[in-house]
Design a protein around this motif. Structure first.
Motif, PDB file in Angstrom:
ATOM      1  N   GLU A  63     129.150 -23.075  40.521  1.00  0.00           N
ATOM      2  CA  GLU A  63     129.587 -22.282  39.374  1.00  0.00           C
ATOM      3  C   GLU A  63     129.040 -20.857  39.409  1.00  0.00           C
ATOM      4  OE1 GLU A  63     128.992 -23.950  35.529  1.00  0.00           O
ATOM      5  OE2 GLU A  63     130.421 -25.586  35.849  1.00  0.00           O
ATOM      6  N   ARG A  64     127.747 -20.724  39.568  1.00  0.00           N
ATOM      7  CA  ARG A  64     127.141 -19.399  39.455  1.00  0.00           C
ATOM      8  C   ARG A  64     127.269 -18.593  40.753  1.00  0.00           C
ATOM      9  NH1 ARG A  64     123.702 -16.812  36.047  1.00  0.00           N
ATOM     10  NH2 ARG A  64     122.398 -15.173  36.946  1.00  0.00           N
ATOM     11  N   THR A  65     127.031 -19.238  41.880  1.00  0.00           N
ATOM     12  CA  THR A  65     126.988 -18.513  43.147  1.00  0.00           C
ATOM     13  C   THR A  65     128.362 -18.374  43.781  1.00  0.00           C
ATOM     14  OG1 THR A  65     124.758 -19.416  43.482  1.00  0.00           O
ATOM     15  CG2 THR A  65     125.822 -18.355  45.369  1.00  0.00           C
ATOM     16  N   ALA A  66     129.063 -19.494  43.936  1.00  0.00           N
ATOM     17  CA  ALA A  66     130.352 -19.458  44.637  1.00  0.00           C
ATOM     18  C   ALA A  66     131.528 -19.167  43.718  1.00  0.00           C
ATOM     19  CB  ALA A  66     130.584 -20.780  45.357  1.00  0.00           C
ATOM     20  N   GLN A  67     131.348 -19.385  42.413  1.00  0.00           N
ATOM     21  CA  GLN A  67     132.444 -19.211  41.444  1.00  0.00           C
ATOM     22  C   GLN A  67     133.691 -19.973  41.913  1.00  0.00           C
ATOM     23  OE1 GLN A  67     132.729 -14.921  41.074  1.00  0.00           O
ATOM     24  NE2 GLN A  67     130.907 -14.802  39.806  1.00  0.00           N
ATOM     25  N   ILE A  68     133.498 -21.246  42.084  1.00  0.00           N
ATOM     26  CA  ILE A  68     134.506 -22.130  42.649  1.00  0.00           C
ATOM     27  C   ILE A  68     135.787 -22.144  41.817  1.00  0.00           C
ATOM     28  CG2 ILE A  68     133.604 -24.156  41.436  1.00  0.00           C
ATOM     29  CD1 ILE A  68     134.205 -25.799  43.961  1.00  0.00           C
ATOM     30  N   LYS A  69     136.922 -22.285  42.524  1.00  0.00           N
ATOM     31  CA  LYS A  69     138.240 -22.379  41.877  1.00  0.00           C
ATOM     32  C   LYS A  69     138.946 -23.638  42.382  1.00  0.00           C
ATOM     33  CE  LYS A  69     139.798 -18.553  43.607  1.00  0.00           C
ATOM     34  NZ  LYS A  69     138.644 -18.224  44.485  1.00  0.00           N
ATOM     35  N   GLU A  70     139.916 -24.076  41.606  1.00  0.00           N
ATOM     36  CA  GLU A  70     140.675 -25.273  41.970  1.00  0.00           C
ATOM     37  C   GLU A  70     141.400 -25.104  43.303  1.00  0.00           C
ATOM     38  OE1 GLU A  70     144.190 -28.046  39.965  1.00  0.00           O
ATOM     39  OE2 GLU A  70     142.855 -26.858  38.685  1.00  0.00           O
ATOM     40  N   THR A  71     141.745 -23.896  43.654  1.00  0.00           N
ATOM     41  CA  THR A  71     142.489 -23.646  44.889  1.00  0.00           C
ATOM     42  C   THR A  71     141.588 -23.561  46.126  1.00  0.00           C
ATOM     43  OG1 THR A  71     142.357 -21.267  44.418  1.00  0.00           O
ATOM     44  CG2 THR A  71     144.357 -22.435  43.713  1.00  0.00           C
ATOM     45  N   ASP A  72     140.285 -23.657  45.941  1.00  0.00           N
ATOM     46  CA  ASP A  72     139.357 -23.511  47.066  1.00  0.00           C
ATOM     47  C   ASP A  72     139.293 -24.769  47.930  1.00  0.00           C
ATOM     48  OD1 ASP A  72     138.508 -20.913  46.565  1.00  0.00           O
ATOM     49  OD2 ASP A  72     136.914 -21.561  45.203  1.00  0.00           O
ATOM     50  N   SER A  73     139.065 -24.540  49.210  1.00  0.00           N
ATOM     51  CA  SER A  73     138.662 -25.623  50.110  1.00  0.00           C
ATOM     52  C   SER A  73     137.137 -25.559  50.213  1.00  0.00           C
ATOM     53  CB  SER A  73     139.296 -25.454  51.491  1.00  0.00           C
ATOM     54  OG  SER A  73     138.964 -24.202  52.057  1.00  0.00           O
ATOM     55  N   VAL A  74     136.497 -26.743  50.189  1.00  0.00           N
ATOM     56  CA  VAL A  74     135.039 -26.814  50.178  1.00  0.00           C
ATOM     57  C   VAL A  74     134.570 -27.766  51.269  1.00  0.00           C
ATOM     58  CG1 VAL A  74     132.985 -27.373  48.822  1.00  0.00           C
ATOM     59  CG2 VAL A  74     135.004 -26.407  47.685  1.00  0.00           C
ATOM     60  N   LEU A  75     133.796 -27.250  52.213  1.00  0.00           N
ATOM     61  CA  LEU A  75     133.210 -28.077  53.266  1.00  0.00           C
ATOM     62  C   LEU A  75     131.763 -28.369  52.916  1.00  0.00           C
ATOM     63  CD1 LEU A  75     133.070 -29.373  56.109  1.00  0.00           C
ATOM     64  CD2 LEU A  75     132.515 -27.086  56.995  1.00  0.00           C
ATOM     65  N   VAL A  76     131.405 -29.645  52.902  1.00  0.00           N
ATOM     66  CA  VAL A  76     130.043 -30.077  52.592  1.00  0.00           C
ATOM     67  C   VAL A  76     129.447 -30.742  53.823  1.00  0.00           C
ATOM     68  CG1 VAL A  76     128.593 -31.520  51.106  1.00  0.00           C
ATOM     69  CG2 VAL A  76     130.636 -30.413  50.160  1.00  0.00           C
ATOM     70  N   THR A  77     128.324 -30.224  54.314  1.00  0.00           N
ATOM     71  CA  THR A  77     127.623 -30.874  55.420  1.00  0.00           C
ATOM     72  C   THR A  77     126.629 -31.898  54.871  1.00  0.00           C
ATOM     73  OG1 THR A  77     125.857 -29.208  55.507  1.00  0.00           O
ATOM     74  CG2 THR A  77     127.852 -28.788  56.820  1.00  0.00           C
ATOM     75  N   ALA A  78     126.194 -32.831  55.743  1.00  0.00           N
ATOM     76  CA  ALA A  78     125.320 -33.926  55.298  1.00  0.00           C
ATOM     77  C   ALA A  78     125.888 -34.545  54.030  1.00  0.00           C
ATOM     78  CB  ALA A  78     123.888 -33.431  55.071  1.00  0.00           C
ATOM     79  N   ALA A  79     127.191 -34.793  54.065  1.00  0.00           N
ATOM     80  CA  ALA A  79     127.937 -35.122  52.843  1.00  0.00           C
ATOM     81  C   ALA A  79     127.602 -36.481  52.252  1.00  0.00           C
ATOM     82  CB  ALA A  79     129.441 -35.043  53.126  1.00  0.00           C
ATOM     83  N   ALA A  80     126.981 -37.374  53.021  1.00  0.00           N
ATOM     84  CA  ALA A  80     126.647 -38.696  52.482  1.00  0.00           C
ATOM     85  C   ALA A  80     125.253 -38.761  51.887  1.00  0.00           C
ATOM     86  CB  ALA A  80     126.785 -39.758  53.582  1.00  0.00           C
TER      87      ALA A  80
END
Length: 360
Positions: A163-180
């Protein structure tokens, strides 16, 4: 997080002094409780007796039922955290339990209330912990203590980052490492189920991929078998990733940086690989991209209102059923070293919890 030093003789002297204090507390007549303590960095924790102290006016004494294992705890007791703590050190910053006593200026909590609590200075791997009033948050009888201990740090970090840093939007693609892992699954859960973005989880192994998909990842990447950059190119049809959420560092960070879309953002939240990456600034220049560090805990002192917002928002989402932390395994307090090793060896999925009612 950079790896530091292992103390020598000076710390061993402190450890011997502390063991003497343990013996004194058992014979002094003061009320005490069992607690895990680090007396020498890089060595196993000890479980011993700690004497209870009088509360300050704004403090709350919590009977700890459950405590969370965070990767930062492991780094601290190794002497490898970005901040150094003096010995003896009592680890554990995130707990769930019941209020047993309150300071004279604490008005919103009373004995018997169920709470989740944070204590930046540690002390959570114990039968009781003292926390500031502002760091204790009420939960209802319907909320599970296991989940309560598991949710605040990981989800609070991910929420602030998005929210604060990336200001995420619904249209964004998000890659998460160490995702589990605990932080990774929190990021997947929020990205997919709260922000409705396209979540992509990268981790190693079939079982980990399954749980990442269960938490909402639209795509998964097994980086033990697949080439990360090639898969991202395929998934995004050559566009690249809008937001990378990385807690691994090292070569993984470098690959993720090259996967960024134009004006993409890479969030760096830790270095589980043990390698702090060097950032090739020319890649950022060519893509008009950016790298942002996210250290959630520092907001507690620097911007407390931002920190508290992340905590209260996460707890609200949890109580509304919009997010659900995954508790992968529970260890008794008597096996605290096994719990830390389980997380350190990357066997864990979701959060590992310590049952602080089981000390024998």
């Amino acid at each position: 997080m950079s790896f530091g030093f292992l103390p020598g003789a000076g710390c061993r002297n402190i450890a011997r002094h502390y063991r003497l204090l343990f013996k004194l507390s058992r014979t002094s007549g003061h009320r005490g409780y069992k607690a895990a303590v680090c007396t020498e960095f890089g060595k196993p924790l000890q479980l011993g007796d700690r004497e209870s102290r009088k509360l300050e006016d704004n403090e709350v004494r919590v009977a700890v039922k459950r405590a969370a294992v965070n990767f930062g705890d492991i780094l601290v007791v190794r002497g490898a955290y970005q901040e150094h703590f003096s010995l003896p050190y009592f680890p554990g910053i995130e707990v769930a339990g019941e209020v047993v006593e309150t300071g004279s200026k604490v008005l919103r909590l009373k004995p018997g209330d169920r709470v989740v609590a944070l204590q930046q200075s540690g002390g959570g791997y114990a039968e009781e912990m003292i926390a500031e009033d502002r760091m204790c948050h009420s939960i209802g009888k319907e909320e599970k203590l296991d989940e309560g201990a598991a949710i605040v740090a990981s989800y609070g970090t991910a929420l602030l980052a998005f929210e604060r840093t990336a200001q995420i939007k619904e249209t964004d693609s998000v890659l998460v490492t160490a995702a589990a892992g605990a932080l990774g699954l929190a990021a997947i859960d929020l990205a997919a189920n709260v922000y409705k973005a396209t979540a992509i989880g990268a981790c190693g192994g079939t079982e980990k991929l399954k749980i990442v998909s269960k938490f909402g990842a639209k795509f998964t990447i097994d980086y033990k078998k697949e080439n990360l950059r090639e898969r991202i190119k395929e998934i995004t049809k050559g566009k690249g990733i809008d937001i990378v959420f990385d807690s691994v560092g090292g070569e993984m960070f470098e690959d993720c940086l090259k996967c960024l879309a134009y004006e993409g953002k890479l969030l760096t939240l830790g270095y589980a690989s043990g390698k702090v990456p060097n950032i090739p600034a020319n890649v950022l220049l060519l893509k008009n991209a950016s790298v942002h560090g996210v250290y959630w805990g520092s907001y507690f002192e620097k911007m407390p209102e931002v920190f508290q917002h992340s905590v209260t928002t996460i707890l609200k989402l949890w109580k509304e059923g919009k997010i659900t932390p995954h508790v992968g395994k529970i260890f008794p307090l008597s096996q605290i070293n096994d719990a830390l090793e389980f997380v350190s060896s990357r066997q864990s999925m979701g959060k590992v919890i310590v049952d602080c009612t089981k000390i024998g």
